[in-house]
Enzyme design. Structure first.
Site: not given
Length: 327
Positions: A29, A60, A82-83, A85-86, A129
């Protein structure tokens, strides 16, 4: 050798690998013109174009599924989440597909892909995040897990991860991005599964990961002023784990402190502690093994509360002193 930031070293490893191998491409992304959430891919689209620096929808599951499919056809995708957590949204593709396919097809289907993702707290990004979930991935057979702490290690380990024929989860701590170290200009590889002794010592061993390596080194410097000699080991890769280096260090020092940012309960520190408990190093211990980890709370948004949720330099110093006073 030049001094590069961790972020620059990651970007350089990908760029150099892409110049010599057309099968390598990046997807994620906002990684194109925007350059990614933390700017790691900034400027790469100008050199490699949108076919190899591929912006994706905000999904994701779609990103990871595309990467698995591309890897099965012989490409070597690098996907950026991006993080970290995802990862929860990419879990099916990574845990049930990427990690299992080579085994289920008797080695005939390879999955040479790297999932890069920023992890950890310290940026005020709050609970959704800022997590450190590497122990989840280390629990899954078929996945390799890399967690470099320095720019030098990041470049060499990323090269090795891209060359690997199995899926690799590559964690980049956000606070490491601005740290610097000397990095060779040429592309080089650091073998997965080889720890690094960041500082030699004789009184106690600290095994630390990611940003905690930097905190452990700072704590070791403070303890040296008090006459305490600390050895600091960075595993660099959790899977495969270099147990030999850790065992030999503990046999030398007789004491072990394990520190990571992830929540202590169920954290990878328990794996390191049990490795020592089940090895010949156990007979050399002069004190119980100590583990330091994050508190069992979501990472707070408030900066002071955020700091208090994870181990700091003073916490490491206190843990070392405590283990030296226990027998």
């Amino acid at each position: 050798m030049r001094e590069l930031t961790y972020l620059e070293a990651v970007r350089e490893a990908m760029s150099q690998e892409m110049r010599q191998n057309e099968d390598v491409f990046i997807l994620g992304e906002d990684i194109g013109v925007y350059g990614g959430a933390f700017g790691v891919t900034r400027g790469m689209i100008e050199e490699f174009g949108p076919e190899r620096i591929r912006n994706t929808p905000i999904s994701e599951a779609a990103i990871s599924g595309t990467a698995v499919g591309a890897a099965l056809t012989g490409m070597r995708p690098i996907l950026e989440l991006q993080f970290s957590d995802f990862m929860t949204i990419a879990m099916d593709n990574m845990v049930n597909q990427a990690a299992k396919i080579r085994y289920m097809y008797g080695g005939k289907g390879k999955v040479p892909m790297v999932l890069r993702t920023p992890a950890g707290s310290g940026t005020g990004a709050a609970a959704q995040h800022s997590q450190s979930l590497e122990a989840w991935m280390a629990h899954v057979p078929g996945l390799k897990v890399v967690q470099p702490s320095t720019a030098f290690d990041a470049k060499g380990l990323l090269k090795a991860a891209i060359d690997e024929d199995n899926p690799v989860i590559f964690y980049e701590h956000k606070l490491c991005y601005k740290t610097t170290s000397d990095v060779p200009e040429e592309l080089y590889s650091i073998p997965l599964g080889k720890a690094d002794v960041k500082r030699e010592g004789s009184d106690v061993t600290i095994v630390a990961t990611a940003i905690m390596v930097h905190k452990a080194l700072e704590a070791a410097a403070k303890l040296e002023e008090q006459g305490i000699s600390v050895e600091v080991i960075d595993p660099r890769t959790l899977v495969p784990l270099d147990t030999k280096t850790i065992i030999e260090s503990v046999k030398k020092t007789g004491r072990l402190v394990v520190v990571h940012e992830a929540v202590k309960r169920g954290g990878f520190g328990g794996e390191i502690a049990s490795t020592i408990a089940e090895s010949e190093a156990f007979d050399y211990l002069d004190a119980p093994i100590m583990r330091l980890g994050g508190k069992a709370v979501p990472i707070p948004y408030n900066p002071e509360l955020e700091k208090s949720a994870i181990p700091g330099v003073d916490d490491i110093v206190a843990a070392v002193k405590e283990t030296l006073n226990r027998h």
